[in-house]
Design an enzyme around this catalytic site. Structure first.
Site, PDB file in Angstrom:
ATOM      1  N   THR A 139       8.856  18.937 -56.814  1.00 28.36           N
ATOM      2  CA  THR A 139       9.402  19.435 -55.557  1.00 28.36           C
ATOM      3  C   THR A 139      10.834  18.956 -55.329  1.00 28.36           C
ATOM      4  O   THR A 139      11.735  19.761 -55.072  1.00 28.36           O
ATOM      5  CB  THR A 139       8.514  19.011 -54.379  1.00 28.36           C
ATOM      6  OG1 THR A 139       7.201  19.564 -54.558  1.00 28.36           O
ATOM      7  CG2 THR A 139       9.082  19.510 -53.059  1.00 28.36           C
ATOM      8  N   GLN A 175       6.779  25.223 -54.942  1.00 31.37           N
ATOM      9  CA  GLN A 175       7.742  24.656 -53.998  1.00 31.37           C
ATOM     10  C   GLN A 175       9.158  24.904 -54.529  1.00 31.37           C
ATOM     11  O   GLN A 175       9.422  24.730 -55.718  1.00 31.37           O
ATOM     12  CB  GLN A 175       7.518  23.156 -53.825  1.00 31.37           C
ATOM     13  CG  GLN A 175       6.132  22.773 -53.319  1.00 31.37           C
ATOM     14  CD  GLN A 175       5.113  22.592 -54.431  1.00 31.37           C
ATOM     15  OE1 GLN A 175       5.324  22.967 -55.571  1.00 31.37           O
ATOM     16  NE2 GLN A 175       3.980  22.009 -54.076  1.00 31.37           N
ATOM     17  N   ASP A 198       8.781  25.127 -48.741  1.00 32.03           N
ATOM     18  CA  ASP A 198       9.542  23.861 -48.723  1.00 32.03           C
ATOM     19  C   ASP A 198      11.051  24.087 -48.667  1.00 32.03           C
ATOM     20  O   ASP A 198      11.812  23.446 -49.399  1.00 32.03           O
ATOM     21  CB  ASP A 198       9.187  23.006 -49.941  1.00 32.03           C
ATOM     22  CG  ASP A 198       7.766  22.469 -49.890  1.00 32.03           C
ATOM     23  OD1 ASP A 198       7.026  22.846 -48.964  1.00 32.03           O
ATOM     24  OD2 ASP A 198       7.399  21.686 -50.771  1.00 32.03           O
ATOM     25  N   ASP A 225       5.040  25.163 -45.203  1.00 28.39           N
ATOM     26  CA  ASP A 225       5.619  23.832 -44.930  1.00 28.39           C
ATOM     27  C   ASP A 225       7.133  23.839 -45.058  1.00 28.39           C
ATOM     28  O   ASP A 225       7.720  22.926 -45.646  1.00 28.39           O
ATOM     29  CB  ASP A 225       5.037  22.798 -45.894  1.00 28.39           C
ATOM     30  CG  ASP A 225       3.525  22.719 -45.853  1.00 28.39           C
ATOM     31  OD1 ASP A 225       2.939  23.019 -44.798  1.00 28.39           O
ATOM     32  OD2 ASP A 225       2.918  22.368 -46.878  1.00 28.39           O
TER      33      ASP A 225
END
Length: 379
Positions: A139, A175, A198, A225
Site C-alpha cells: 500500500t 490499494q 486508499d 477507505d
C-alpha cells in the site's frame, strides 16, 4: 459531459467519477491522462520565472521545458534543508515523487491557482511487482507522492493515482494511493486528490508522532477507505465523493474514512463543514469503519464529522461498519454533530453517536491543531 466509447485506463479515471463534472478534466488518448491548461501570459503566472526568481530558494517546474526542471522529483532532489518553494506550471507530471524527512518546510504551488491545471499522477498499486522482483509494492509503496517531511504545504495541485482494477482484475493488492503524508504541520489548500481505493493516506512517520495535518477546500474521491491513516487531521470545507464500482453488484461499495488513530492520541480525524456526495446508488456507501492495523492493535480510531452535508449515497441506517469483528466500531471514537442531508438522518439512534453541545466545543480546528494555525491567512 461527453465520454468516449473506449477511454484509456488513465483517461477514464480523470474523465469520470466526479473529475469530469467537478474538476473539468478531459479524457486523453491511450498514452496518458492530459489536462487542458488554460493560457497564461507566463508559465508561472504571478510567481516569477527562472529569469525573475522570487527568492533564491524558489525553483520552477514545467513539463514543457520552460522552467528549471521538467519533473517534480528532479526539483525536489535539487533542494537541501529547509524552506524551498516549487512552482508548478500547468501540465501533467506522470511520475512518482518522494520528499525525504530532512527536506522540511517545503511549499509546492500550482502556478495557475486551479488544481485542475497541475496534476501529479502515476498508476502503481499495492500489487504492482517491485522492479527487483522481491515482491510487490504494498500500500505505501503504491503512492504517487510520498511526503515524510514536516512543514509541507501544497496549494492548487492535483495528486492522483489512476490505476484501475479493470486493468488487473485478478490482483488482490488493489490499494492505489495518490498521496501519503506523514509529516507534522502538513497543509493542503485548494488541492484535489483522485483515486479509487486508499486515495489519501493521512498518516504519521511513526507510532509516537501525532502528526497534525490540515486540508482546506479540498476535493477527494475514491471508493474503499479512501481517506485513511493515523494523523491528527482537520478537513475543513472539503468535498468527498464516492465512486461507482463496476466490479460489484451489491452494497456496500466502500467507506469514506478509515482512521487508525493511536490509542494515546486524543485527536484523530475532524471533518468540519464538509460535503459527501456520490455517483453510486443511494445507501451504497458507509461513512466510516475503524482500521486497527496488525502493527498497532492498541489503536483506537477516531473520527468526528460535524456540520457536514451527507448525501443520499451514505447508508443512513447503518453508516458505520467493522473492518474486523475483534475491533467493533462501537468501541472506537466515532461521533457526529449537527450533520445534514439524507445520509445524516437518524433512523437508528444507536448507530449515530452524537456529541453534546459541550463535547462539540472540544472538537474544533483550534483544539486539534494547537499552536499551529495554517488556516490563518495572515501567516
Amino acid at each position: 459531459m461527453h465520454r468516449p466509447a473506449a477511454p484509456s485506463r488513465r483517461g477514464f479515471l480523470l474523465a469520470t467519477a466526479g473529475a469530469g463534472a467537478a474538476l473539468g478534466l478531459a479524457a486523453a488518448g491511450p498514452a496518458a491522462a492530459v489536462t487542458r491548461p488554460r493560457p497564461h501570459p507566463r508559465s508561472f503566472g504571478r510567481y516569477g520565472s527562472p529569469a525573475a526568481r522570487r527568492t533564491p530558494k524558489t525553483l520552477y517546474v514545467d513539463p514543457h521545458g520552460r522552467g528549471d526542471f521538467t519533473s517534480v522529483q528532479a526539483a525536489v532532489d535539487a533542494t537541501e534543508g529547509d524552506g524551498w518553494t516549487l512552482v508548478l506550471a500547468p501540465g501533467t507530471y506522470r511520475e512518482t515523487v518522494s520528499v525525504d524527512a530532512d527536506r522540511t518546510g517545503a511549499t509546492w504551488i500550482g502556478a495557475s491557482g486551479d488544481p485542475r491545471d497541475a496534476v501529479i499522477v502515476y498508476d502503481n498499486a499495492a500489487g504492482t511487482p517491485k522492479p527487483d522482483g522481491s515482491g510487490t509494492l504494498g500500500t505505501s509503496g503504491s503512492a504517487t507522492t510520498t511526503v515524510r517531511a514536516d512543514g509541507f504545504t501544497a496549494r492548487g495541485i492535483t495528486f492522483a493515482n489512476d490505476w484501475l482494477r479493470a486493468d488487473q482484475p485478478d490482483w488482490t493488492g488493489t490499494q492505489a494511493v495518490a498521496i501519503k503524508v506523514m509529516g507534522d504541520r502538513s497543509a493542503f489548500h485548494d488541492c484535489h486528490f483522485l483515486g479509487h481505493q486508499d486515495t489519501l493516506y493521512a498518516d504519521t512517520r511513526d507510532l509516537g508522532l501525532f502528526a497534525r495535518q490540515y486540508y482546506a477546500r479540498c476535493y477527494v474521491e475514491g471508493d474503499v477507505d479512501f481517506v485513511f491513516g493515523r494523523a491528527s487531521a482537520v478537513y475543513e470545507d472539503c468535498h468527498f465523493r464516492t465512486l461507482v464500482r463496476p466490479d460489484l453488484d451489491a452494497a456496500p461499495y466502500g467507506f469514506v474514512f478509515a482512521p487508525s488513530t493511536a490509542g494515546a492520541n486524543p485527536r484523530g480525524y475532524l471533518v468540519v463543514r464538509g460535503r459527501v456526495s456520490s455517483e453510486a446508488p443511494d445507501g451504497y456507501y458507509k461513512l466510516a469503519r475503524p482500521w486497527v492495523p496488525s502493527s498497532d492493535t492498541t489503536a483506537r480510531p477516531m473520527l468526528t464529522v460535524r456540520e457536514t452535508h451527507l448525501g443520499a449515497g451514505i447508508d443512513a441506517v447503518a453508516p458505520y461498519a467493522n473492518m474486523r469483528d475483534a475491533y467493533p466500531w462501537q468501541e472506537q471514537r466515532f461521533r457526529e454533530y449537527r450533520n445534514t442531508g439524507p445520509g445524516a438522518a437518524t433512523t437508528v439512534p444507536a448507530n449515530r453517536p452524537q456529541l453534546t453541545r459541550a463535547e462539540a466545543a472540544a472538537h474544533t480546528r483550534q483544539a486539534y491543531l494547537g499552536d499551529w494555525r495554517p488556516y490563518d491567512r495572515r501567516r
